[in-house]
Design a protein around this motif. Structure first.
Motif, PDB file in Angstrom:
ATOM      1  N   ASP A   1       0.743  -1.079  -0.083  1.00 26.13           N
ATOM      2  CA  ASP A   1      -0.121   0.064   0.216  1.00 26.13           C
ATOM      3  C   ASP A   1       0.954   1.229  -0.163  1.00 26.13           C
ATOM      4  O   ASP A   1       1.244   1.579   1.219  1.00 26.13           O
TER       5      ASP A   1
ATOM      6  N   THR B   1      -0.051   4.369   2.510  1.00 25.52           N
ATOM      7  CA  THR B   1       0.115   4.522   3.730  1.00 25.52           C
ATOM      8  C   THR B   1       1.406   5.047   4.264  1.00 25.52           C
ATOM      9  O   THR B   1       2.499   5.184   3.830  1.00 25.52           O
TER      10      THR B   1
ATOM     11  N   SER C   1      -5.343   0.573   6.659  1.00 23.03           N
ATOM     12  CA  SER C   1      -6.876   0.711   5.970  1.00 23.03           C
ATOM     13  C   SER C   1      -7.844  -0.310   6.298  1.00 23.03           C
ATOM     14  O   SER C   1      -7.092  -1.557   6.319  1.00 23.03           O
ATOM     15  N   SER C   2      -9.019  -0.117   6.438  1.00 22.74           N
ATOM     16  CA  SER C   2      -9.783  -1.431   6.452  1.00 22.74           C
ATOM     17  C   SER C   2      -9.542  -2.413   5.529  1.00 22.74           C
ATOM     18  O   SER C   2      -9.863  -3.780   5.868  1.00 22.74           O
TER      19      SER C   2
END
Length: 445
Positions: free
Chosen positions: A239, A242, A292-293
């Motif tokens: 990711d 992030t 993140s979810s």
């Protein structure tokens, strides 16, 4: 009367003297003064019994070439002689009434204002409770939006008489408010995140926000100490958006420093190679470099498959503060995988104290608290008021926010402070929220 041309020459000379040396205005000032129509620099200096160089030194903008005094300008009057009486009085005697100032954006024009209004409402609920217990509190509030010159606010009636001021929200307003509180011996509580070094030199400041570098280091050190008998597994979540790579970088540094062996794997690794990262004997502790979810749920799916084929594996997870926002949806997985979440705040929505507070808020303000924010700003205001007003009532100017001075148990926002050498107090609270099969526990450091 001083010759006008001679006066202009003096001011120009002062500009040359001070322009190279003045980088920041002094915080040792005794008054803020609003310039009137017929005021002159000489007249203002004479009125307050100070020299023109002292006045210019306290107001660096006056040293700029072409400066002209204008009606409505706000000037700092430096404290170069006798201490102001207001400061002496506050040091020598304590009033039976705790006088509180709120200097935050209290409006409904944008998100900042709405959040601060909710904070203020929670503050008032605490004041009401404290009054019922016999504490006399006088609260004055000022709307201080982002574009406000806070020096104008400090001229208003009641500001100098405060024992404690809460604010500001914006970094650019900190310096002026800090200097004001230092001069008048007022405790200043800076309740939210700022980028200012004022706490390093002002003993009156309580800074609740902890710089991110400090939090990263604290979190990594606590991880190493608490999980030294675990096998750490760092999962790369691919990711790029992030910022959590900063934490895993600091954590790896601490793990290497303490000679703790850890494994690295990837969220997209095939199941067989993913499983090889886990220890079959020791308990494992999983860390993600994303918060993140969606990424968290991908990892849960990966762990579900792993544990279905390796039921004897012992797995815990070490998360990120943002995961608290997902508790409502992921609590079963939090409990299943023994999740620890580092944070400086937490409230249990099923607790009796939260339910009681929520009912009181609805009763007073005929609306619900904002749902989309964690921490909840109304509870933050309530906890801050309870903590600082109880502390000030008991210890007065000797209140420093140490653990030994606090008997208040917060609903959401625990506080305890340590002094910066030569400066003020900075919040040192840190906790882990631990989800187990039977309960949610808060481990306070």
């Amino acid at each position: 009367m001083m010759n006008k041309h001679l006066f202009s020459f003096i001011v120009s000379a002062l500009c040359l003297i001070f322009s190279s040396g003045l980088m920041a205005q002094t915080t040792n000032w005794r008054e803020v003064y609003k310039v009137k129509k017929k005021d002159t620099i000489y007249g203002i200096a004479n009125q307050f019994g100070i020299s023109i160089p002292d006045l210019v030194k306290a107001n660096p903008e006056m040293a700029k070439e072409g400066y002209t005094l204008k009606k409505g300008d706000i000037l700092y009057i430096p404290n170069v002689g006798e201490k102001p009486k207001a400061s002496q009085t506050k040091q020598e005697t304590q009033s039976s009434v705790v006088k509180v100032g709120i200097m935050l954006p209290l409006h409904n024009n944008d998100g900042d204002g709405l959040r601060m209004v909710e904070y203020y409402r929670g503050f008032l609920l605490a004041v009401d409770q404290l009054k019922q217990e016999g504490l006399s509190v006088d609260v004055k509030s000022w709307n201080v939006p982002q574009d406000a010159d806070i020096r104008n606010i400090l001229l208003q009636e009641g500001a100098k008489e405060c024992n404690i001021i809460f604010g500001p929200l914006y970094t650019k307003q900190v310096s002026a408010l800090s200097g004001f509180c230092k001069t008048y011996n007022i405790k200043l509580v800076i309740p939210f995140s700022i980028e200012s070094s004022e706490v390093n030199s002002n003993s009156q400041i309580f800074q609740i926000y902890q710089p991110s570098a400090r939090v990263l280091q604290t979190t990594a050190e606590i991880f190493v100490n608490r999980f030294k008998n675990f096998h750490p597994i760092l999962i790369d979540c691919n990711d790029p958006s992030t910022a959590k790579g900063e934490f895993t970088k600091e954590l790896r540094k601490q793990l290497d420093k303490n000679n703790i062996v850890y494994s690295l794997t990837n969220i997209n690794s095939p199941s067989e190679s993913f499983a090889k990262a886990f220890d079959r004997v020791r308990p494992n502790i999983v860390i993600l470099n994303a918060s993140s979810s969606p990424k968290l749920n991908e990892v849960f799916t990966k762990l579900d498959f792993l544990t279905s084929t390796n039921p004897n594996l012992k797995i815990s997870m070490f998360g990120h503060t943002e995961w608290l926002m997902y508790e409502k949806y992921d609590i079963k997985n939090f409990k299943k995988y023994d999740v620890y979440i580092p944070s400086t705040y937490y409230y249990n929505p099923t607790s009796e104290r939260f339910i009681t507070f929520n009912k009181a808020y609805k009763s007073w303000f005929h609306t619900d608290m904002m749902q989309q924010y964690i921490p909840r700003f109304a509870i933050t205001g309530f906890d801050h008021a309870e903590y600082f007003l109880r502390g000030y009532r008991k210890f007065g100017q000797n209140f420093i926010g140490s653990p030994a001075q606090s008997t208040y148990q917060p609903i959401q926002t625990p506080l305890h402070f340590g002094r910066i050498p030569g400066g003020g107090m900075i919040n040192q609270n840190f906790q882990l929220i631990h989800y187990t099969d039977s309960k949610i526990e808060t481990i306070v450091y």
